[in-house]
Write a protein that holds these residues in place. Structure first.
Motif, PDB file in Angstrom:
ATOM      1  N   MET A  93      -0.010   3.882  -9.976  1.00  0.00           N
ATOM      2  CA  MET A  93       0.114   2.782  -9.025  1.00  0.00           C
ATOM      3  C   MET A  93      -0.910   2.958  -7.918  1.00  0.00           C
ATOM      4  N   VAL A  94      -1.730   1.931  -7.691  1.00  0.00           N
ATOM      5  CA  VAL A  94      -2.697   1.945  -6.601  1.00  0.00           C
ATOM      6  C   VAL A  94      -2.058   1.254  -5.404  1.00  0.00           C
ATOM      7  N   THR A  95      -1.721   2.025  -4.385  1.00  0.00           N
ATOM      8  CA  THR A  95      -1.065   1.503  -3.197  1.00  0.00           C
ATOM      9  C   THR A  95      -1.166   2.522  -2.078  1.00  0.00           C
ATOM     10  N   ALA A  96      -1.190   2.026  -0.849  1.00  0.00           N
ATOM     11  CA  ALA A  96      -1.055   2.894   0.316  1.00  0.00           C
ATOM     12  C   ALA A  96       0.234   2.579   1.063  1.00  0.00           C
ATOM     13  N   SER A  97       1.139   1.867   0.400  1.00  0.00           N
ATOM     14  CA  SER A  97       2.475   1.618   0.940  1.00  0.00           C
ATOM     15  C   SER A  97       2.431   1.015   2.340  1.00  0.00           C
ATOM     16  N   HIS A  98       2.845   1.795   3.352  1.00  0.00           N
ATOM     17  CA  HIS A  98       2.961   1.276   4.711  1.00  0.00           C
ATOM     18  C   HIS A  98       1.715   1.523   5.558  1.00  0.00           C
ATOM     19  N   ASN A  99       0.704   2.196   4.994  1.00  0.00           N
ATOM     20  CA  ASN A  99      -0.468   2.552   5.781  1.00  0.00           C
ATOM     21  C   ASN A  99      -1.276   1.312   6.197  1.00  0.00           C
ATOM     22  N   PRO A 100      -2.134   1.436   7.198  1.00  0.00           N
ATOM     23  CA  PRO A 100      -2.940   0.291   7.662  1.00  0.00           C
ATOM     24  C   PRO A 100      -3.829  -0.278   6.561  1.00  0.00           C
ATOM     25  N   PRO A 101      -4.358  -1.501   6.768  1.00  0.00           N
ATOM     26  CA  PRO A 101      -5.079  -2.205   5.699  1.00  0.00           C
ATOM     27  C   PRO A 101      -6.275  -1.464   5.126  1.00  0.00           C
ATOM     28  N   GLU A 102      -6.944  -0.655   5.937  1.00  0.00           N
ATOM     29  CA  GLU A 102      -8.138   0.026   5.447  1.00  0.00           C
ATOM     30  C   GLU A 102      -7.825   1.180   4.489  1.00  0.00           C
ATOM     31  N   TYR A 103      -6.575   1.570   4.417  1.00  0.00           N
ATOM     32  CA  TYR A 103      -6.174   2.662   3.531  1.00  0.00           C
ATOM     33  C   TYR A 103      -5.859   2.153   2.131  1.00  0.00           C
ATOM     34  N   ASN A 104      -5.965   3.070   1.177  1.00  0.00           N
ATOM     35  CA  ASN A 104      -5.393   2.847  -0.137  1.00  0.00           C
ATOM     36  C   ASN A 104      -4.976   4.196  -0.702  1.00  0.00           C
ATOM     37  N   GLY A 105      -4.354   4.167  -1.875  1.00  0.00           N
ATOM     38  CA  GLY A 105      -3.847   5.421  -2.413  1.00  0.00           C
ATOM     39  C   GLY A 105      -3.508   5.322  -3.877  1.00  0.00           C
ATOM     40  N   VAL A 106      -3.099   6.454  -4.423  1.00  0.00           N
ATOM     41  CA  VAL A 106      -2.703   6.550  -5.829  1.00  0.00           C
ATOM     42  C   VAL A 106      -1.371   7.278  -5.907  1.00  0.00           C
ATOM     43  N   LYS A 107      -0.430   6.689  -6.625  1.00  0.00           N
ATOM     44  CA  LYS A 107       0.869   7.306  -6.876  1.00  0.00           C
ATOM     45  C   LYS A 107       1.049   7.419  -8.385  1.00  0.00           C
ATOM     46  N   LEU A 108       1.482   8.588  -8.850  1.00  0.00           N
ATOM     47  CA  LEU A 108       1.654   8.840 -10.281  1.00  0.00           C
ATOM     48  C   LEU A 108       3.133   8.843 -10.637  1.00  0.00           C
ATOM     49  N   ILE A 109       3.443   8.187 -11.741  1.00  0.00           N
ATOM     50  CA  ILE A 109       4.830   7.963 -12.170  1.00  0.00           C
ATOM     51  C   ILE A 109       4.982   8.443 -13.605  1.00  0.00           C
TER      52      ILE A 109
END
Length: 454
Positions: A93-109
């Motif tokens: 999943m590519v998401t930064a959840s609650h972080n500000p708009p300039e952020y992004n992230g990766v979550k592994l499931i």
């Protein structure tokens, strides 16, 4: 772990979290998945402007190690987890959840729909750092296909899992603020199908988050509070960027503390002998509910991964864990699914409205005040200096000290917790007391200590 924090990997997109880096994360994850027989991986993303770019990089990385990719598009994280569980395949999943708009992230499931456990994450991280990727020949690379049905299946599963008649009979008007995030695509339809009248704000998918920042804290919810009062709504619901959390506003337009909402849901769920799990910053509100219900509480380091791991351990030991989570709106109902789900949590809160108003529910768990502060740092050197100051200050205090995650000082009538964020260059300070002045005093004292050390 050096790369994976309490909620995956996050950073400023195209600076810290580059397409190349995400591709390497995907190659490492795909190598681990394929080694355990999972050669198909699901890809999902939130609405951030860089999410499509990073999903494309992840798809390429996965295909390069022989994984077929099922792209299910923009969806809440819990919807991606639901699809992974249903199809018995892992997900990225590519998401930064609650972080500000300039952020992004990766979550592994994992293929069970649950965030990867620490041991598996360490395997992925080891491959990432050593660049031991199981790349394949050109004629063995994976293929990518798009699936559009995941959104509808997710909504249908929630509809089947809650008391639709109870919610419909309550004739609830819901004011919904998805915050321009992935919940835009699922929550409005869900609550209409539950029989609620729905009004919305910030309900257009937009990765710039023009209406408010993605984190559904009180200071970001002025639009929702206004919408509740102007439409005579019974409940306001706000999500974060990937809609795995829900924060509420009562019928008077007043913010309901996440800890109070969690306590109310727990009070309706817990039975004698049950166990609930929360993080070290748990509110006394939940402690009071646990004691009143004859249940017990297990504390973990902050982060949903830590809570999920503890739930799995307790369940394996034969314990009943009907509810768990944190006071930030991230609640889990393990008997439904072992993941945080903002839409499901909000639907369960709507069930409570059949008997009382939202303000009456919140009043049962009032009496405590929470204050939070943040202190930013520039680099790892400054971070370590601040952590040294925190430890020295905490150990000099003549009070109970909990070092499960950071430093929690418990004074009996109040407490303060100081810990580094797992996703941002921030030291977080949490304080709770019966009186606002006391909680603010503790939080400001610790903030001053840190600022003096910078």
């Amino acid at each position: 772990m050096k790369v994976f924090g309490s909620s995956g990997v996050r950073g400023v997109a195209n600076e810290e979290l580059t397409p190349e880096f995400v591709g390497r994360i995907a190659m490492a994850a795909g190598s681990v998945f394929a080694a355990t027989g999972n050669e198909r991986v699901v890809l999902g993303r939130d609405t951030r402007t860089t999410s499509e770019l990073l999903v494309d990089s992840a798809a390429g990385g996965l295909a390069s190690v022989g994984c077929d990719v099922t792209d299910i598009g923009v969806l809440p994280t819990p919807a991606v987890q639901a699809y992974a569980e249903r199809e018995e395949v892992p997900a990225l999943m590519v998401t930064a959840s609650h972080n500000p708009p300039e952020y992004n992230g990766v979550k592994l499931i994992g293929a069970n729909g649950i965030e990867l456990v620490r041991d598996t994450l360490e395997q992925v991280e080891d491959r990432l750092l050593t660049e031991r990727f199981a790349t394949v020949q050109w004629d063995q690379t994976g293929h990518r296909r798009r699936v559009e049905s995941a959104r509808h299946s997710y909504i249908d599963e929630i509809l089947a899992a809650v008391d639709r008649d109870r919610i419909a009979d309550a004739e609830v008007t819901v004011a919904l603020d998805p915050g321009h995030g992935a919940g835009v695509l699922t929550s409005p339809r869900l609550f209409r199908e539950l029989g609620c009248s729905v009004v919305t704000v910030n309900a257009q998918a937009d990765g710039h988050f023009p209406g408010r920042d993605p984190e559904p804290v009180e200071t970001n919810l002025a639009d929702l509070r206004r919408l509740v009062t102007t439409t005579d709504a019974d409940l306001g619901i706000a999500h974060d960027g990937d809609a795995d959390r829900a924060i509420f506003v009562d019928e008077r337009g007043e913010h309901i503390e996440g800890d109070a909402a969690f306590a109310a849901l727990a009070a309706a769920e817990l039975e004698p002998g049950d166990v609930t799990v929360s993080a070290v910053n748990v509110s006394q509100r939940l402690v009071d509910v646990v004691e009143a219900c004859g249940a017990s509480l297990e504390r973990t380091p902050i982060g949903s991964t830590n809570i999920v791991t503890q739930i799995q351990k307790l369940t394996a030991e034969g314990e009943s864990v009907p509810i768990a989570g944190e006071g930030n709106g991230g609640v889990l109902f393990p008997e439904y699914r072992l993941s945080r789900d903002g839409a499901y949590t909000a639907a369960r809160f709507c069930e409570l409205l059949a008997d009382r108003t939202a303000s009456e529910i919140a009043l049962d768990h009032a009496g405590y005040v929470n204050v939070r502060r943040n202190v930013s740092y520039e680099d790892d050197v400054e971070r370590e200096r601040l952590l040294d100051v925190i430890e020295e200050t905490a150990r000099e205090e003549n009070t109970d000290l909990d070092t499960t995650d950071g430093y929690r000082l418990d004074y009996g009538d109040s407490w303060v917790l100081v810990r580094p964020s797992g996703t941002e260059p921030i030291i977080r300070i949490y304080a709770e007391a019966y009186e606002h002045d006391r909680a603010a005093e503790l939080a400001d004292w610790m903030r001053t200590v840190l600022l003096d050390a910078i």
